[in-house]
Motif scaffolding. Structure first.
Motif, PDB file in Angstrom:
ATOM      1  N   SER A  43       0.880  -1.120   0.191  1.00 17.71           N
ATOM      2  CA  SER A  43       0.072  -0.061   0.074  1.00 17.71           C
ATOM      3  C   SER A  43       0.830   1.153   0.231  1.00 17.71           C
ATOM      4  CB  SER A  43      -0.838  -0.003   1.286  1.00 17.71           C
ATOM      5  OG  SER A  43      -1.826  -1.031   1.012  1.00 17.71           O
ATOM      6  N   ALA A  44       1.935   1.232   0.812  1.00 22.39           N
ATOM      7  CA  ALA A  44       2.810   2.487   0.745  1.00 22.39           C
ATOM      8  C   ALA A  44       3.524   2.569  -0.496  1.00 22.39           C
ATOM      9  CB  ALA A  44       3.968   2.252   1.861  1.00 22.39           C
ATOM     10  N   GLY A  45       3.910   1.308  -1.140  1.00 18.06           N
ATOM     11  CA  GLY A  45       4.341   1.516  -2.512  1.00 18.06           C
ATOM     12  C   GLY A  45       3.516   1.979  -3.472  1.00 18.06           C
ATOM     13  N   CYS A  46       2.226   1.625  -3.503  1.00 20.60           N
ATOM     14  CA  CYS A  46       1.046   1.933  -4.490  1.00 20.60           C
ATOM     15  C   CYS A  46       0.973   3.636  -4.418  1.00 20.60           C
ATOM     16  CB  CYS A  46      -0.110   1.249  -4.356  1.00 20.60           C
ATOM     17  SG  CYS A  46      -1.492   1.476  -5.556  1.00 20.60           S
ATOM     18  N   CYS A  47       0.678   3.921  -3.087  1.00 17.67           N
ATOM     19  CA  CYS A  47       0.225   5.307  -3.009  1.00 17.67           C
ATOM     20  C   CYS A  47       1.463   6.106  -3.333  1.00 17.67           C
ATOM     21  CB  CYS A  47       0.023   5.427  -1.257  1.00 17.67           C
ATOM     22  SG  CYS A  47      -0.307   7.220  -0.753  1.00 17.67           S
ATOM     23  N   SER A  48       2.633   6.071  -3.256  1.00 16.43           N
ATOM     24  CA  SER A  48       3.767   6.549  -3.559  1.00 16.43           C
ATOM     25  C   SER A  48       3.817   6.678  -5.007  1.00 16.43           C
ATOM     26  CB  SER A  48       5.000   6.384  -2.902  1.00 16.43           C
ATOM     27  OG  SER A  48       5.974   7.517  -3.000  1.00 16.43           O
ATOM     28  N   SER A  49       3.669   5.612  -5.747  1.00 22.03           N
ATOM     29  CA  SER A  49       3.695   5.425  -7.115  1.00 22.03           C
ATOM     30  C   SER A  49       2.549   6.237  -7.747  1.00 22.03           C
ATOM     31  CB  SER A  49       3.355   3.874  -7.478  1.00 22.03           C
ATOM     32  OG  SER A  49       4.703   3.237  -7.021  1.00 22.03           O
ATOM     33  N   VAL A  50       1.405   6.142  -7.200  1.00 20.11           N
ATOM     34  CA  VAL A  50       0.506   7.135  -7.834  1.00 20.11           C
ATOM     35  C   VAL A  50       0.770   8.498  -7.823  1.00 20.11           C
ATOM     36  CG1 VAL A  50      -1.912   8.050  -7.362  1.00 20.11           C
ATOM     37  CG2 VAL A  50      -1.642   5.700  -7.202  1.00 20.11           C
ATOM     38  N   ASP A  51       1.441   8.918  -6.744  1.00 18.06           N
ATOM     39  CA  ASP A  51       1.949  10.407  -6.756  1.00 18.06           C
ATOM     40  C   ASP A  51       2.956  10.541  -7.620  1.00 18.06           C
ATOM     41  OD1 ASP A  51       0.384  10.673  -4.589  1.00 18.06           O
ATOM     42  OD2 ASP A  51       1.937  10.354  -2.931  1.00 18.06           O
ATOM     43  N   VAL A  52       4.001   9.655  -7.675  1.00 20.25           N
ATOM     44  CA  VAL A  52       5.037   9.873  -8.677  1.00 20.25           C
ATOM     45  C   VAL A  52       4.675   9.844 -10.125  1.00 20.25           C
ATOM     46  CG1 VAL A  52       7.528   8.771  -9.443  1.00 20.25           C
ATOM     47  CG2 VAL A  52       6.924   8.923  -7.265  1.00 20.25           C
ATOM     48  N   VAL A  53       3.728   9.090 -10.614  1.00 27.45           N
ATOM     49  CA  VAL A  53       3.348   8.944 -11.948  1.00 27.45           C
ATOM     50  C   VAL A  53       2.549  10.304 -12.378  1.00 27.45           C
ATOM     51  CG1 VAL A  53       1.498   7.905 -13.684  1.00 27.45           C
ATOM     52  CG2 VAL A  53       3.138   6.605 -12.243  1.00 27.45           C
ATOM     53  N   SER A  54       1.781  10.821 -11.347  1.00 26.74           N
ATOM     54  CA  SER A  54       0.852  11.995 -11.805  1.00 26.74           C
ATOM     55  C   SER A  54       1.791  13.159 -11.756  1.00 26.74           C
ATOM     56  CB  SER A  54      -0.023  12.130 -10.343  1.00 26.74           C
ATOM     57  OG  SER A  54      -0.749  13.545 -10.423  1.00 26.74           O
ATOM     58  N   ILE A  55       2.803  13.179 -10.840  1.00 27.96           N
ATOM     59  CA  ILE A  55       4.034  14.316 -11.019  1.00 27.96           C
ATOM     60  C   ILE A  55       4.516  14.358 -12.172  1.00 27.96           C
ATOM     61  CG2 ILE A  55       5.616  15.484  -9.753  1.00 27.96           C
ATOM     62  CD1 ILE A  55       4.377  14.427  -7.024  1.00 27.96           C
ATOM     63  N   LEU A 107       8.392  15.038  -3.282  1.00 27.40           N
ATOM     64  CA  LEU A 107       6.788  15.432  -3.255  1.00 27.40           C
ATOM     65  C   LEU A 107       6.107  14.421  -2.573  1.00 27.40           C
ATOM     66  CD1 LEU A 107       6.134  17.744  -5.981  1.00 27.40           C
ATOM     67  CD2 LEU A 107       6.327  18.444  -3.764  1.00 27.40           C
ATOM     68  N   SER A 108       6.055  13.297  -3.184  1.00 25.25           N
ATOM     69  CA  SER A 108       5.520  12.075  -2.556  1.00 25.25           C
ATOM     70  C   SER A 108       5.786  11.835  -1.189  1.00 25.25           C
ATOM     71  CB  SER A 108       5.552  10.821  -3.590  1.00 25.25           C
ATOM     72  OG  SER A 108       4.691   9.837  -2.810  1.00 25.25           O
ATOM     73  N   ALA A 109       6.908  11.769  -0.917  1.00 28.31           N
ATOM     74  CA  ALA A 109       7.269  11.442   0.484  1.00 28.31           C
ATOM     75  C   ALA A 109       7.051  12.463   1.614  1.00 28.31           C
ATOM     76  CB  ALA A 109       8.997  11.396   0.526  1.00 28.31           C
ATOM     77  N   SER A 114      -0.314   9.570   1.698  1.00 30.83           N
ATOM     78  CA  SER A 114      -0.736   9.460   3.086  1.00 30.83           C
ATOM     79  C   SER A 114      -0.404   8.332   3.796  1.00 30.83           C
ATOM     80  CB  SER A 114      -2.484   9.544   3.116  1.00 30.83           C
ATOM     81  OG  SER A 114      -2.690   8.777   2.059  1.00 30.83           O
ATOM     82  N   VAL A 115      -0.162   7.112   3.116  1.00 33.00           N
ATOM     83  CA  VAL A 115       0.146   5.855   3.589  1.00 33.00           C
ATOM     84  C   VAL A 115       1.670   5.991   4.361  1.00 33.00           C
ATOM     85  CG1 VAL A 115       0.532   3.363   3.453  1.00 33.00           C
ATOM     86  CG2 VAL A 115      -1.248   4.565   2.147  1.00 33.00           C
TER      87      VAL A 115
END
Length: 135
Positions: A43-55, A107-109, A114-115
Motif C-alpha cells: 500500500s505504501a508503494g502503490c500510494c507513492s507510485s500514484v503520486d510519482v506517476v501523476s507528478i 513530493l510524494s514522501a 498519506s500511507v
C-alpha cells in the motif's frame, strides 16, 4: 471510510472496502494471499507510485513505466512492526529528467503519500530511484 473483514477459514480472511472491492489476506505459513503486513508495505508503494506517476505526467515527462521495489525490516519480537522501509523507484521512459524524478519522489514522501506519511511516525522510511532509458 469504512470496511469489513470476514474470516473465511484457517488463516484466510476477505476484506471488503467501502467502494465494494474485495481483497484476500492470509496470515498462515502456507498462505495463498498476502499477509496484512505485506499489504501495508504494498500500500505504501502503490500510494507513492500514484503520486510519482501523476507528478511526472504533469511535468510532461515521457514515462513508459514506474515500478517501486519495496524492502522492509521488522522488529524481532511482537508486535513485529516495521522499523525500516525503503521505496526504490525504477522509472522507464524517453529522456526522463532525473531532477523531475527526484522532485516527484520527494513530493510524494514529504507531502502527498498519506500511507507513508502515516507510517513515518514510527518507521524509518527512505527513498531512492533510478531512471532507465526506453529503447
Amino acid at each position: 471510510m469504512d470496511a469489513v473483514v470476514k474470516w473465511v477459514e484457517g488463516d484466510t480472511f476477505i476484506g471488503r472496502s467501502h467502494s465494494g472491492h474485495n481483497v484476500v489476506f492470509d496470515a498462515g505459513k502456507d498462505s495463498a494471499a498476502p499477509s496484512p503486513m505485506e499489504m501495508v508495505l504494498m500500500s505504501a508503494g502503490c500510494c507513492s507510485s500514484v503520486d510519482v506517476v501523476s507528478i511526472l505526467k504533469k511535468a510532461r515527462q515521457i514515462v513508459h513505466g514506474v515500478e517501486v521495489k519495496l524492502s522492509a525490516e521488522r522488529a524481532e519480537s511482537a508486535p513485529r512492526v516495521f522499523t525500516k522501509m525503503n521505496l526504490h523507484f525504477v522509472v522507464t521512459g524517453e529522456k526522463v529528467a532525473e531532477n523531475h524524478v527526484a522532485r516527484a519522489v520527494q513530493l510524494s514522501a514529504e507531502k502527498y503519500c498519506s500511507v507513508a506519511l502515516m507510517l513515518e511516525k514510527t518507521v524509518e522510511i527512505t527513498h531512492s530511484f533510478e531512471v532507465v532509458e526506453s529503447v
